[in-house]
Design a protein around this motif. Structure first.
Motif, PDB file in Angstrom:
ATOM      1  N   VAL A 256       0.836  -1.210   0.000  1.00 30.94           N
ATOM      2  CA  VAL A 256       0.000   0.000   0.000  1.00 30.94           C
ATOM      3  C   VAL A 256       0.869   1.258   0.000  1.00 30.94           C
ATOM      4  O   VAL A 256       0.624   2.207  -0.761  1.00 30.94           O
ATOM      5  N   ALA A 257       1.900   1.289   0.845  1.00 28.64           N
ATOM      6  CA  ALA A 257       2.766   2.468   0.927  1.00 28.64           C
ATOM      7  C   ALA A 257       3.497   2.714  -0.391  1.00 28.64           C
ATOM      8  O   ALA A 257       3.614   3.861  -0.854  1.00 28.64           O
ATOM      9  N   THR A 258       3.987   1.632  -1.018  1.00 28.42           N
ATOM     10  CA  THR A 258       4.713   1.780  -2.292  1.00 28.42           C
ATOM     11  C   THR A 258       3.773   2.238  -3.393  1.00 28.42           C
ATOM     12  O   THR A 258       4.145   3.078  -4.233  1.00 28.42           O
ATOM     13  N   GLU A 259       2.545   1.711  -3.432  1.00 32.60           N
ATOM     14  CA  GLU A 259       1.571   2.160  -4.432  1.00 32.60           C
ATOM     15  C   GLU A 259       1.267   3.645  -4.261  1.00 32.60           C
ATOM     16  O   GLU A 259       1.166   4.378  -5.253  1.00 32.60           O
ATOM     17  N   ASN A 260       1.128   4.089  -3.026  1.00 31.65           N
ATOM     18  CA  ASN A 260       0.846   5.511  -2.786  1.00 31.65           C
ATOM     19  C   ASN A 260       2.014   6.389  -3.232  1.00 31.65           C
ATOM     20  O   ASN A 260       1.815   7.465  -3.813  1.00 31.65           O
ATOM     21  N   GLN A 261       3.246   5.949  -2.960  1.00 32.79           N
ATOM     22  CA  GLN A 261       4.414   6.713  -3.404  1.00 32.79           C
ATOM     23  C   GLN A 261       4.483   6.779  -4.914  1.00 32.79           C
ATOM     24  O   GLN A 261       4.777   7.838  -5.489  1.00 32.79           O
ATOM     25  N   LEU A 262       4.189   5.661  -5.571  1.00 30.29           N
ATOM     26  CA  LEU A 262       4.228   5.639  -7.033  1.00 30.29           C
ATOM     27  C   LEU A 262       3.131   6.524  -7.616  1.00 30.29           C
ATOM     28  O   LEU A 262       3.362   7.256  -8.590  1.00 30.29           O
ATOM     29  N   ASN A 263       1.947   6.494  -7.035  1.00 26.81           N
ATOM     30  CA  ASN A 263       0.874   7.361  -7.518  1.00 26.81           C
ATOM     31  C   ASN A 263       1.229   8.834  -7.363  1.00 26.81           C
ATOM     32  O   ASN A 263       0.902   9.662  -8.217  1.00 26.81           O
ATOM     33  N   ALA A 264       1.896   9.173  -6.261  1.00 28.21           N
ATOM     34  CA  ALA A 264       2.335  10.560  -6.079  1.00 28.21           C
ATOM     35  C   ALA A 264       3.326  10.968  -7.159  1.00 28.21           C
ATOM     36  O   ALA A 264       3.287  12.090  -7.678  1.00 28.21           O
ATOM     37  N   LEU A 265       4.224  10.053  -7.528  1.00 32.07           N
ATOM     38  CA  LEU A 265       5.187  10.335  -8.600  1.00 32.07           C
ATOM     39  C   LEU A 265       4.482  10.481  -9.941  1.00 32.07           C
ATOM     40  O   LEU A 265       4.956  11.227 -10.821  1.00 32.07           O
ATOM     41  N   LEU A 266       3.349   9.791 -10.094  1.00 31.69           N
ATOM     42  CA  LEU A 266       2.573   9.882 -11.330  1.00 31.69           C
ATOM     43  C   LEU A 266       1.669  11.109 -11.348  1.00 31.69           C
ATOM     44  O   LEU A 266       0.961  11.345 -12.334  1.00 31.69           O
ATOM     45  N   ARG A 268      -0.989  11.717  -9.303  1.00 32.07           N
ATOM     46  CA  ARG A 268      -2.400  11.390  -9.132  1.00 32.07           C
ATOM     47  C   ARG A 268      -2.635  10.880  -7.712  1.00 32.07           C
ATOM     48  O   ARG A 268      -1.684  10.544  -6.988  1.00 32.07           O
ATOM     49  N   LEU A 269      -3.903  10.806  -7.322  1.00 27.17           N
ATOM     50  CA  LEU A 269      -4.274  10.345  -6.000  1.00 27.17           C
ATOM     51  C   LEU A 269      -4.121   8.825  -5.901  1.00 27.17           C
ATOM     52  O   LEU A 269      -4.036   8.133  -6.923  1.00 27.17           O
ATOM     53  N   PRO A 270      -4.084   8.285  -4.664  1.00 21.32           N
ATOM     54  CA  PRO A 270      -3.883   6.840  -4.484  1.00 21.32           C
ATOM     55  C   PRO A 270      -4.921   6.001  -5.228  1.00 21.32           C
ATOM     56  O   PRO A 270      -6.118   6.304  -5.202  1.00 21.32           O
ATOM     57  N   GLN A 271      -4.452   4.976  -5.896  1.00 19.12           N
ATOM     58  CA  GLN A 271      -5.289   4.012  -6.592  1.00 19.12           C
ATOM     59  C   GLN A 271      -4.463   2.763  -6.857  1.00 19.12           C
ATOM     60  O   GLN A 271      -3.226   2.810  -6.797  1.00 19.12           O
ATOM     61  N   PRO A 272      -5.105   1.615  -7.129  1.00 22.55           N
ATOM     62  CA  PRO A 272      -4.342   0.388  -7.370  1.00 22.55           C
ATOM     63  C   PRO A 272      -3.427   0.517  -8.583  1.00 22.55           C
ATOM     64  O   PRO A 272      -3.758   1.184  -9.571  1.00 22.55           O
ATOM     65  N   ILE A 273      -2.294  -0.126  -8.503  1.00 19.95           N
ATOM     66  CA  ILE A 273      -1.315  -0.127  -9.595  1.00 19.95           C
ATOM     67  C   ILE A 273      -1.362  -1.484 -10.283  1.00 19.95           C
ATOM     68  O   ILE A 273      -1.122  -2.515  -9.650  1.00 19.95           O
ATOM     69  N   GLN A 274      -1.681  -1.466 -11.582  1.00 21.11           N
ATOM     70  CA  GLN A 274      -1.659  -2.717 -12.331  1.00 21.11           C
ATOM     71  C   GLN A 274      -0.226  -3.113 -12.619  1.00 21.11           C
ATOM     72  O   GLN A 274       0.613  -2.275 -12.985  1.00 21.11           O
ATOM     73  N   ARG A 275       0.062  -4.412 -12.491  1.00 21.39           N
ATOM     74  CA  ARG A 275       1.415  -4.905 -12.745  1.00 21.39           C
ATOM     75  C   ARG A 275       1.348  -6.342 -13.238  1.00 21.39           C
ATOM     76  O   ARG A 275       0.378  -7.063 -12.997  1.00 21.39           O
TER      77      ARG A 275
END
Length: 476
Positions: A256-266, A268-275
């Motif tokens: 969850v923390a890594t997804e939030n950091q990645l969304n911030a870099l993108l 945008r607000l927190p959301q699931p990251i497809q991988r």
């Protein structure tokens, strides 16, 4: 041969003397220490760029990188800085052109009776050689002008040209700064993406081990019921199971923390990251050690430092040129009259030009101080440029070594995991037949869990090393 009046010759002598004194105080050109010797190549081999293909070909990663390049706020701010530098460059390019202003002016002057204009106007109006339109209004005397006024400083010593060079290099430095930031953003997105992939893999390992440990708890409970195991054995197996389940929650929180950091870099607000689901458990192929120097010198931070160095050196040239005299031409043309009704008559057309040579006399200390400032900034930029090159070599060398060592560690850890998995099967078999105690089974299960998680971490380090190498080479 006609001689000029004495006062004019004296004035010219004084101006020439002042110009000579000013020229004698001009500082020397800046000199820099010897630069860092750059070898032709780091070693005889060259880098295999295809090694990056396995890292950046993931379709989900590509989509995330595209999103970051379009929506990252730092990149958008960097784009605005490029626009500012581009506008400053346009201003510097046009600085050598004359300024031309359209002028519409009206005014009035009340001349004293004992002034040159007052006496002259009065005397002129008494002249029989002028008509009624040429009589000068008095008390006050109006003045009307419609036309153009211009000012042009001739770039005798290259000051304007040096300022243009400084602006050009600062613009190029800003573009390299944005390229540097773009590379960092791409590397950041890729790093966090593979962190998520590794965390997913760790979660799968934990789930598999939870299943194995739950089966072990069931087995030991059956053996306890048959009198072949003690309550202590049951407690030890259950404690291990609870510890592994707690580790599962820790991994979920990291995701969850890594997804939030990645969304911030993108942006945008927190959301699931497809991988992509990791099923191969492979690593990128080995890379060659050699790196062409031309590739390394294309790093955006090195290019940016080089452009900043060129800009500060141009500033020094402009500051040095300020010690020399400047030639300014101020022409004008338009309609000029002291009566509004006569303003646009052909006889009201007026034009003129004034050329002036100015040389600094009493502000030498200010000019010297500004030159010293620019010189110090140029030397600072030179040392920063040299340090950036040294840091680049050191970083790339360290990253290549890290990737190689992590690849070798991954190979050894893969073999270790295979051995420990066999050890778990063996310990379970021996435990059920009474040839091993429960501590040996617990130890085997704990060891394989730790080894599998370490293998995932090692694989992640390989990918992170490749991403860092990509960034270290400036995305080349």
């Amino acid at each position: 041969m006609n001689k000029q009046p004495l006062h004019i010759r004296k004035g010219l002598y004084v101006l020439a003397l002042a110009t000579g004194v000013s020229a004698c105080s001009v500082p020397k050109h800046i000199t820099t220490p010897p630069a860092v010797a750059i070898p032709e190549t780091t070693v005889t081999d060259t880098l295999d760029i295809k090694s990056f293909a396995q890292v950046f070909n993931d379709p989900h990663l590509k989509s995330l990188i595209d999103t970051a390049m379009a929506a990252n706020f730092d990149l958008q701010a960097a784009s605005q800085r490029v626009i500012v530098a581009q506008s400053q460059l346009r201003m510097a390019k046009n600085a050598w052109l004359p300024t031309v202003n359209g002028v519409i002016s009206a005014g009035a002057d009340r001349y004293g009776d004992y002034t040159l204009n007052g006496v002259g106007n009065y005397d002129t109006n008494l002249s029989p050689n002028i008509d009624k339109d040429q009589r000068i209004p008095t008390s006050p005397t109006p003045e009307f002008f419609v036309g153009f006024r211009s000012s042009w400083e001739i770039d005798l010593w290259g000051k304007v040209r040096a300022q243009k060079d400084a602006s050009l290099n600062r613009y190029l430095a800003s573009t390299e700064g944005r390229r540097l930031l773009s590379t960092q953003v791409v590397a950041g997105v890729a790093t966090m993406y593979y962190d998520l992939v590794a965390l997913d893999h760790e979660l799968k390992i934990i789930h598999r081990n939870i299943g194995l440990q739950e089966a072990a708890v069931a087995t030991v409970e059956v053996q306890k019921a048959g009198g072949r195991a003690t309550e202590l054995a049951v407690q030890q197996f259950k404690a291990q199971l609870l510890s592994t389940k707690a580790l599962e929650n820790n991994i979920k929180q990291q995701i969850v923390a890594t997804e939030n950091q990645l969304n911030a870099l993108l942006g945008r607000l927190p959301q699931p990251i497809q991988r992509t689901v990791d099923t191969t458990n492979s690593i990128p192929p080995a890379i060659h050690k050699g790196i062409p120097v031309t590739t390394l010198l294309r790093r955006p931070d090195i290019q940016q430092a080089e452009r900043n160095l060129a800009a500060t050196q141009a500033d020094v040239k402009a500051a040095r040129a300020a010690f020399f005299p400047s030639l300014t031409v101020t022409p004008y043309a338009g309609f000029n009259a002291f009566k509004a009704g006569l303003l646009f008559q052909p006889a009201s057309i007026a034009w003129g030009a004034l050329g002036g040579l100015t040389t600094p006399i009493f502000n030498q200390k200010q000019l010297q101080s500004q030159f010293n400032i620019n010189k110090a900034e140029a030397m600072t930029a030179f040392y920063r440029y040299q340090q950036t090159i040294v840091d680049g070599y050191a970083e790339v060398s360290s990253v290549i070594s890290k990737v190689e060592n992590e690849q070798a560690t991954w190979q050894l850890k893969s073999e270790e995991v295979a051995v420990l998995r066999d050890a778990v099967s063996t310990s379970n078999l021996l435990f059920t037949t009474g040839y091993a105690n429960y501590l040996e089974v617990i130890t085997a299960q704990k060891s394989v869990l730790e080894a599998e998680l370490t293998l995932v971490t090692t694989r992640r380090n390989v990918y992170q090393g490749m991403i860092t190498l990509y960034r270290s080479l400036g995305g080349n």
